[in-house]
Each structure stands twice: as C-alpha cells, then as structure tokens.
Design a protein around this motif. Structure first.
Motif, PDB file in Angstrom:
ATOM      1  N   ARG A 164       0.863  -1.176   0.000  1.00 27.19           N
ATOM      2  CA  ARG A 164       0.000   0.000   0.000  1.00 27.19           C
ATOM      3  C   ARG A 164       0.904   1.232   0.000  1.00 27.19           C
ATOM      4  O   ARG A 164       2.076   1.148   0.395  1.00 27.19           O
ATOM      5  CB  ARG A 164      -0.881   0.037   1.263  1.00 27.19           C
ATOM      6  N   TRP A 188       1.001   3.584   2.117  1.00 27.08           N
ATOM      7  CA  TRP A 188       1.451   3.802   3.490  1.00 27.08           C
ATOM      8  C   TRP A 188       2.265   2.623   4.026  1.00 27.08           C
ATOM      9  O   TRP A 188       2.805   2.683   5.129  1.00 27.08           O
ATOM     10  CB  TRP A 188       0.246   4.028   4.420  1.00 27.08           C
ATOM     11  N   GLU A 226      -6.693  -1.965   3.974  1.00 21.61           N
ATOM     12  CA  GLU A 226      -6.560  -1.084   2.803  1.00 21.61           C
ATOM     13  C   GLU A 226      -6.027   0.284   3.209  1.00 21.61           C
ATOM     14  O   GLU A 226      -5.182   0.853   2.515  1.00 21.61           O
ATOM     15  CB  GLU A 226      -7.918  -0.918   2.113  1.00 21.61           C
ATOM     16  N   ARG A 227      -6.527   0.779   4.325  1.00 25.56           N
ATOM     17  CA  ARG A 227      -6.135   2.108   4.815  1.00 25.56           C
ATOM     18  C   ARG A 227      -5.534   1.982   6.204  1.00 25.56           C
ATOM     19  O   ARG A 227      -5.843   1.041   6.929  1.00 25.56           O
ATOM     20  CB  ARG A 227      -7.355   3.034   4.854  1.00 25.56           C
TER      21      ARG A 227
END
Length: 303
Positions: free
Chosen positions: A18, A20, A71-72
């Motif tokens: 990802r 991040w 995902e986040r």
C-alpha cells in the motif's frame, strides 16, 4: 526455570503493498477477533519514512497465511506541528468493557537530536473506527521527565489502570550523532487518560553500557506479574524478562526469556518488541527481527 519458545517463523513483511505500507512492520499487537482469528496491528512506513498503523488478519492454526491486509491505515500521522506529525506507531491495545483504547507513539523529527516521542491514545466504541481522544499526547515529557516518553503497556484491573512506559533519561553526544538512553517507568490512572506519574522506575539499566529498554509486554498470572521487553547495550536488541509481586517492583531475569536470534534469516541479527498473549491455554509471542521491524514480524509459542 528458563522458558522455551518455539518459533513459527516470519508472518508478514512490508513490501510496498500500500502507499502507506512501503517498509517495516514494527511493534506487532495481537487482538482476538473470533475462534482462532487474530488482527495484528503494526507500524509501517510510507515513502517519506513516516509511521502509519495498519493491520493484517491471521489464523493461529495457519499463522503464516495472511488472510487480510488493511486497505487504509488505522492511524495516520497528525497535522503539521503536532506531536505525531512524523508518525503514529501503535504500541498497546486495552479493552475496557465495550471500549478499546489504542495507545500509540507519536513521532516528531528534531534538530539537535533526531526525534522526540510522546504517547497518544485513540478510542473505539465497539467495532467502530479508532478516533484520537484528543489532538495532544496523554503521556509526554514533563517537569521531571524532560526528554521523551515512548512505547507502553496498559492494563486495567478493577478500577485502576496501570502503565509501563519508556522514559528517556538523556542524550549523549557521539561522533555519529546523539545517542539516547531510556528505561521503563510505571504510573497509574483512574481513567486511562490522566496519569499519576512520580518517576517510579520499573525496569532500570543493568549496567552503564545498557542504552535502551523498550516495548514492555505485561501479563498478570496467578503467581506473579510477568514482563517481556527489549534491551540492548552496545550490541543489537534481545528480549528480556522480569517478574514482580505487585507490578511495581521488578526483578530482571533476562536469562529466562527463552528466545534469542536465529542462526540465519530475518531474525538472525536482532530480536525485539515482544507482544505476549494467551489463547486457548497456550502462550504466544509476536516479535520483530532485523532492522527494528524492517524484516517484518514473527510468532512463537511457549512450549
């Protein structure tokens, strides 16, 4: 008696999955979901080297198979100039009724020294997303702790909250740049937010060469309070162990920790940042290896 931990091996490593999640999977924290399923929170770094907190989901029956990657991020860096504008590294998860308290280390970059840390908390009611309790820290440098505070363990027993946390006692100039010294202090609270700190030292330096004692992980068994932690002197991190009758006064027994670096591979150079938890009558340990989490995290079980 010396403990003996059996390693399962590497569970997860950041490989740019990802934006991040470019590098590192540091300071793992296990949260039971249901049956044998666990959510493992960890700290990853983005392309700007800022820490974000995310998670993976595993089944303890097949721990090396990752079932989900968030995902986040659960927590992202704070706003410009805030105590966590350079990173948010989760360090402990405490359940209090239906409310979950996710304690995290906020990072600021420094000028005269490389960084400064403080402890914040984000709260979730039920399964709702974590939301910062406040923009500022709940444990920060103070009148008598003037440098920084970092990774912690928080346990609520009855109406009393206990925290064991990293406290920096100073920086020393060296040719390669300033070098910190930090050990583990202890404090209490009525609400998990406002802490009564009197400078009580829980785990102190073993000798003048020891420079870092970090990431306490505490369990209260019937016979004693037990703590695992990271420690290092001039070499690389190892995992230590201590016991206490009251959670306040501790006897170091590092020789009993029962886990060390491997002969080769992802945890052959160092081993650190333990998180110890019980599940279905077994005791497990999440931990990091080489590079302070750059090589990922693994799992071991107590035989």
């Amino acid at each position: 008696m010396t403990m003996k931990w059996r390693k399962f091996g590497l569970l997860f490593c950041a490989e740019g999955q990802r934006p991040w999640l470019q590098t590192h999977a540091s300071v793992p924290i296990g949260e039971h979901i249901a049956d044998d399923f666990y959510r493992i929170y960890f700290s990853a770094r983005d392309a700007s080297n800022r820490a974000h907190t995310g998670f993976v989901v595993i089944d303890l029956q097949q721990p090396q198979t990752v079932l989900e990657v968030s995902e986040r991020p659960v927590l992202a860096p704070g706003g410009l100039g805030m105590f966590d504008d350079s990173g948010t590294m989760a360090t402990w998860l405490t359940q209090a009724g239906a409310r979950r308290y996710l304690y995290y280390v906020g990072w600021n970059l420094g000028v005269t020294v490389p960084f400064r840390n403080a402890i914040g908390v984000a709260i979730s009611d039920g399964n709702a997303p974590f939301v910062r309790y406040a923009p500022g820290a709940v444990v920060d440098r103070s009148l008598h702790e003037p440098h920084f505070c970092a990774s912690c363990c928080v346990i609520k027993e009855g109406e009393e909250w206990h925290i064991w946390y990293v406290s920096c006692t100073g920086w020393e100039p060296h040719l390669g740049g300033p070098v910190h010294r930090y050990h583990i202090k202890y404090a209490t609270s009525d609400d998990g937010i406002h802490w009564q700190r009197n400078g009580h030292i829980a785990i102190d330096y073993a000798n003048e060469n020891e420079v870092a004692i970090s990431r306490p992980s505490v369990l209260h068994d019937a016979d004693a309070w037990k703590m695992w932690y990271s420690h290092r002197g001039k070499g690389s991190y190892r995992i230590g162990y201590a016991e206490s009758a009251d959670g306040r006064h501790w006897l170091r027994q590092d020789h009993r920790s029962g886990i060390d670096v491997s002969l080769s591979g992802w945890d052959a150079e160092m081993i650190e940042y333990p998180h110890v938890f019980d599940h279905e009558g077994q005791r497990f340990m999440l931990y990091n290896g080489n590079g302070y989490g750059r090589s990922g995290f693994g799992l071991a079980v107590l035989d």
